[in-house]
Write a protein that holds these residues in place. Sequence first.
Motif, PDB file in Angstrom:
ATOM      1  N   THR A   1       0.807  -1.227   0.000  1.00 53.02           N
ATOM      2  CA  THR A   1       0.000   0.000   0.000  1.00 53.02           C
ATOM      3  C   THR A   1       0.840   1.278   0.000  1.00 53.02           C
ATOM      4  O   THR A   1       0.281   2.367  -0.118  1.00 53.02           O
ATOM      5  CB  THR A   1      -0.926   0.069   1.240  1.00 53.02           C
ATOM      6  OG1 THR A   1      -0.111   0.041   2.404  1.00 53.02           O
ATOM      7  CG2 THR A   1      -1.917  -1.074   1.261  1.00 53.02           C
ATOM      8  N   SER A   2       2.137   1.151   0.115  1.00 50.11           N
ATOM      9  CA  SER A   2       3.005   2.330   0.214  1.00 50.11           C
ATOM     10  C   SER A   2       2.743   3.297  -0.944  1.00 50.11           C
ATOM     11  O   SER A   2       2.597   2.851  -2.076  1.00 50.11           O
ATOM     12  CB  SER A   2       4.460   1.870   0.190  1.00 50.11           C
ATOM     13  OG  SER A   2       5.306   2.984   0.136  1.00 50.11           O
ATOM     14  N   PRO A   3       2.708   4.603  -0.724  1.00 50.38           N
ATOM     15  CA  PRO A   3       2.983   5.297   0.540  1.00 50.38           C
ATOM     16  C   PRO A   3       1.757   5.420   1.452  1.00 50.38           C
ATOM     17  O   PRO A   3       1.780   6.202   2.387  1.00 50.38           O
ATOM     18  CB  PRO A   3       3.429   6.685   0.067  1.00 50.38           C
ATOM     19  CG  PRO A   3       2.618   6.912  -1.183  1.00 50.38           C
ATOM     20  CD  PRO A   3       2.451   5.560  -1.821  1.00 50.38           C
ATOM     21  N   ASN A   4       0.720   4.686   1.165  1.00 52.59           N
ATOM     22  CA  ASN A   4      -0.495   4.764   1.980  1.00 52.59           C
ATOM     23  C   ASN A   4      -0.433   3.823   3.185  1.00 52.59           C
ATOM     24  O   ASN A   4       0.350   2.875   3.188  1.00 52.59           O
ATOM     25  CB  ASN A   4      -1.720   4.383   1.131  1.00 52.59           C
ATOM     26  CG  ASN A   4      -2.118   5.491   0.167  1.00 52.59           C
ATOM     27  OD1 ASN A   4      -1.556   6.574   0.202  1.00 52.59           O
ATOM     28  ND2 ASN A   4      -3.082   5.210  -0.680  1.00 52.59           N
ATOM     29  N   PRO A   5      -1.299   4.063   4.165  1.00 62.65           N
ATOM     30  CA  PRO A   5      -1.339   3.179   5.336  1.00 62.65           C
ATOM     31  C   PRO A   5      -2.090   1.884   5.046  1.00 62.65           C
ATOM     32  O   PRO A   5      -2.759   1.753   4.019  1.00 62.65           O
ATOM     33  CB  PRO A   5      -2.113   4.014   6.354  1.00 62.65           C
ATOM     34  CG  PRO A   5      -3.011   4.878   5.525  1.00 62.65           C
ATOM     35  CD  PRO A   5      -2.234   5.201   4.275  1.00 62.65           C
ATOM     36  N   LEU A   6      -1.994   0.953   5.972  1.00 62.84           N
ATOM     37  CA  LEU A   6      -2.796  -0.276   5.939  1.00 62.84           C
ATOM     38  C   LEU A   6      -4.098   0.041   6.669  1.00 62.84           C
ATOM     39  O   LEU A   6      -4.060   0.508   7.810  1.00 62.84           O
ATOM     40  CB  LEU A   6      -2.070  -1.397   6.683  1.00 62.84           C
ATOM     41  CG  LEU A   6      -0.711  -1.788   6.125  1.00 62.84           C
ATOM     42  CD1 LEU A   6       0.019  -2.711   7.103  1.00 62.84           C
ATOM     43  CD2 LEU A   6      -0.875  -2.465   4.787  1.00 62.84           C
ATOM     44  N   VAL A   7      -5.218  -0.168   6.022  1.00 60.18           N
ATOM     45  CA  VAL A   7      -6.500   0.135   6.666  1.00 60.18           C
ATOM     46  C   VAL A   7      -7.502  -0.983   6.400  1.00 60.18           C
ATOM     47  O   VAL A   7      -7.578  -1.505   5.284  1.00 60.18           O
ATOM     48  CB  VAL A   7      -7.113   1.471   6.146  1.00 60.18           C
ATOM     49  CG1 VAL A   7      -8.324   1.862   6.999  1.00 60.18           C
ATOM     50  CG2 VAL A   7      -6.089   2.597   6.152  1.00 60.18           C
ATOM     51  N   GLY A   8      -8.248  -1.340   7.441  1.00 56.67           N
ATOM     52  CA  GLY A   8      -9.308  -2.328   7.297  1.00 56.67           C
ATOM     53  C   GLY A   8     -10.601  -1.758   7.862  1.00 56.67           C
ATOM     54  O   GLY A   8     -10.568  -0.890   8.741  1.00 56.67           O
ATOM     55  N   ALA A   9     -11.739  -2.218   7.351  1.00 54.66           N
ATOM     56  CA  ALA A   9     -13.034  -1.734   7.830  1.00 54.66           C
ATOM     57  C   ALA A   9     -14.059  -2.866   7.846  1.00 54.66           C
ATOM     58  O   ALA A   9     -14.030  -3.745   6.978  1.00 54.66           O
ATOM     59  CB  ALA A   9     -13.536  -0.593   6.935  1.00 54.66           C
ATOM     60  N   VAL A  10     -14.916  -2.844   8.849  1.00 48.02           N
ATOM     61  CA  VAL A  10     -15.979  -3.844   8.967  1.00 48.02           C
ATOM     62  C   VAL A  10     -17.288  -3.111   9.276  1.00 48.02           C
ATOM     63  O   VAL A  10     -17.315  -2.220  10.123  1.00 48.02           O
ATOM     64  CB  VAL A  10     -15.671  -4.844  10.111  1.00 48.02           C
ATOM     65  CG1 VAL A  10     -16.803  -5.849  10.268  1.00 48.02           C
ATOM     66  CG2 VAL A  10     -14.369  -5.579   9.852  1.00 48.02           C
ATOM     67  N   VAL A  11     -18.365  -3.461   8.569  1.00 44.19           N
ATOM     68  CA  VAL A  11     -19.686  -2.863   8.824  1.00 44.19           C
ATOM     69  C   VAL A  11     -20.527  -3.900   9.564  1.00 44.19           C
ATOM     70  O   VAL A  11     -20.633  -5.053   9.109  1.00 44.19           O
ATOM     71  CB  VAL A  11     -20.386  -2.476   7.499  1.00 44.19           C
ATOM     72  CG1 VAL A  11     -21.711  -1.752   7.781  1.00 44.19           C
ATOM     73  CG2 VAL A  11     -19.472  -1.599   6.645  1.00 44.19           C
ATOM     74  N   VAL A  12     -21.102  -3.497  10.696  1.00 47.49           N
ATOM     75  CA  VAL A  12     -21.852  -4.439  11.533  1.00 47.49           C
ATOM     76  C   VAL A  12     -23.265  -3.889  11.803  1.00 47.49           C
ATOM     77  O   VAL A  12     -23.424  -2.707  12.117  1.00 47.49           O
ATOM     78  CB  VAL A  12     -21.125  -4.673  12.879  1.00 47.49           C
ATOM     79  CG1 VAL A  12     -21.939  -5.602  13.781  1.00 47.49           C
ATOM     80  CG2 VAL A  12     -19.739  -5.268  12.629  1.00 47.49           C
TER      81      VAL A  12
END
Length: 362
Positions: free
Chosen positions: A21-32
């Motif tokens: 993902t460089s230069p971006n961060p690692l991001v995760g998302a979950v919808v509950v």
Amino acid sequence: MEDQDYMKVALQLAEQGSGQTSPNPLVGAVVVKNGQMIGMGAHLKAGEPHAEVHAIRMAGAEAEDSTVYVTLEPCSHHGKTPPCADLLISSKVKRVVIAAEDPNPLVAGRGIKKLLAAGIEVVSGVLNSEAEALNKVFFHFIQTKRPFVTLKWAGSLDGKTATVTGESKWITGEEARLDVHKYRELHDAILAGVETVIKDDPSLTCRLENPKKQPVRIVLDTHLRTPETAAVVNDGLSETWIITGSGVSPEKIASFQKKKAVIIQMNTPAIEIDNLLLLLGEKNITSLFVEGGAAVHGSFIKSGLFNEVVSYAAPMLIGGKDAPPAVGGAGFRGINEAIRLKIKQTEILGDDLKIVCVKKEG
Ligand code: NDP
Ligand code: ZN
């Protein structure tokens, strides 16, 4: 399941993007919603949709009144993609749970403010230290504009990297050497001194099966002594940047540019580590793996500009006053000047000991 459990899932999703993902961060998302996960997503590549976009898309209209777990504060500015905070607002989500706030001091808190202003409930700091550890490279890069620097060496238990005659193959075993390739895959760039290039002619590539990417190869070479026959300037297996001092003639540089190498000239006669790191940061190198040799490690240590050390020690004694050490340079005169580290991880790899250390704060 509680907030922490869902956030753990989001962190695991984020981790899937490691090294890509460089230069971006690692991001995760979950919808509950109503105790069910109805959407999930991860940011997998710069320029591609953010984690929230994937997750909200999967949830569809059901996203209304849901809780969204995201490992990093949703963005609030127009970058390559529209702001995720706006997407969460227009999707009418009820609650947003965040692990870490945006590390960029100029934008920190803005995504959260936007969500709050729209009447969304926001909880921040859930599994915060895990999220910061996962994105240690990104956080460091955004805050200092310099790459996260890891120094690596492999040697005998008595700290030698070769015998007095220069023999060095092999000191550590296969498992340790494989581990090095895992680090190479995760870094944006690998750095070595010109003496290492002259003596060993290394290829400095990641030799795992199907690596996610090949890091840029960087050689510190004040006077452009890199042999024109060196593998790193001929094999084309990855980009090679040769860093020189200001004194190298344009003719000499021109002869090299016919090769598969980019010459980057500093505006000082010698290569100063801090200027080098700033320059690499400008070129979006967010993580740098410094593989030596001794002189280069000595300079990094003297500058204090590194974040971690990975040392592989083989249970072997080489001895010899003139056998090369892992770290050279001038060193420090007083013990009070020496850089104190904290052990973060130890592991036995095959017959060898791996020690990972971080700099002690303060
Ligand atoms: P290095 O590979 O560290 O290269 C040093 C040279 O880099 C300097 O002489 C200098 O040459 C150039 N340089 C440019 N800028 C800097 C700077 N800011 N700081 C330091 N050097 C700079 O040389 P060594 O001889 O110390 O080490 C080479 C040996 O190390 C090799 O034999 C190799 O096998 C071994 N090695 C071992 C490793 C291990 O983990 N066991 C890993 C890597 C190497 P100039 O002035 O011309 O620019
Ligand atoms: Zn976003």
